[in-house]
Scaffold this motif. Structure first.
Motif, PDB file in Angstrom:
ATOM      1  N   HIS A   1      -3.645  -2.071   8.316  1.00 42.48           N
ATOM      2  CA  HIS A   1      -4.238  -2.700   7.244  1.00 42.48           C
ATOM      3  C   HIS A   1      -4.557  -1.733   5.877  1.00 42.48           C
ATOM      4  O   HIS A   1      -3.511  -1.194   5.572  1.00 42.48           O
ATOM      5  CB  HIS A   1      -5.454  -3.931   7.728  1.00 42.48           C
ATOM      6  N   ASN A   2      -5.662  -1.796   5.683  1.00 43.89           N
ATOM      7  CA  ASN A   2      -6.300  -1.345   4.542  1.00 43.89           C
ATOM      8  C   ASN A   2      -7.128  -0.205   5.005  1.00 43.89           C
ATOM      9  O   ASN A   2      -8.085   0.368   4.037  1.00 43.89           O
ATOM     10  CB  ASN A   2      -7.000  -1.835   3.627  1.00 43.89           C
TER      11      ASN A   2
ATOM     12  N   ALA B   1      -6.237  -2.891  -2.723  1.00 43.60           N
ATOM     13  CA  ALA B   1      -4.767  -3.694  -2.645  1.00 43.60           C
ATOM     14  C   ALA B   1      -3.943  -2.705  -3.479  1.00 43.60           C
ATOM     15  O   ALA B   1      -2.715  -2.915  -3.138  1.00 43.60           O
ATOM     16  CB  ALA B   1      -4.868  -5.090  -3.188  1.00 43.60           C
TER      17      ALA B   1
ATOM     18  N   MET C   1       0.813  -1.233   0.109  1.00 43.11           N
ATOM     19  CA  MET C   1      -0.067  -0.143  -0.048  1.00 43.11           C
ATOM     20  C   MET C   1       0.829   1.059   0.086  1.00 43.11           C
ATOM     21  O   MET C   1       1.875   1.176   0.444  1.00 43.11           O
ATOM     22  CB  MET C   1      -0.816   0.081   1.152  1.00 43.11           C
TER      23      MET C   1
END
Length: 122
Positions: free
Chosen positions: A76-77, A104, A1
């Motif tokens: 994380h995202n 992603a 990322m």
């Protein structure tokens, strides 16, 4: 990322971009094509609708600027951050808290916005 601080700074910059062509190009680069922006006053699905939502906010608050009101918190995202909308040097008229979900490939998939402070009557 990608660097999340940079990504969120670019997201905030789209809300301040008043040139329609430059704003749309930035949105198309930053968001997934089917991205979704939601807050208590709007739901925008797709980059064209997100662009129209930003243009409408700029029309409602001419001369105001969005700024980050603290650090971006991410894992994380997912990223969360507080922002303010104000005229230069003035107290914020609107304060909000957004949660962004990142794809992603480092683009914004969705933003879930909350309004912590709004003008009376808004």
């Amino acid at each position: 990322m990608k660097n999340i601080d940079e990504l969120i700074a670019r997201y905030i910059a789209t809300w301040n971009e008043t040139d329609p062509a430059a704003r749309r190009a930035a949105i198309d680069e930053l968001w997934s094509p089917d991205g979704v922006y939601t807050d208590p006053m709007a739901v925008a699905t797709g980059t064209a609708a997100i662009d129209a939502t930003i243009a409408a906010v700029q029309e409602q608050f001419p001369g105001f600027t969005f700024t980050l009101a603290g650090p971006v918190d991410a894992h994380h995202n997912i990223a969360r951050f507080t922002w303010e909308l104000a005229q230069d040097g003035a107290e914020a008229l609107v304060v909000g808290f957004d949660v962004a979900v990142i794809t992603a490939d480092g683009r914004i998939d969705s933003v879930h916005g909350f309004l912590d402070k709004i003008p009376t009557g808004a």
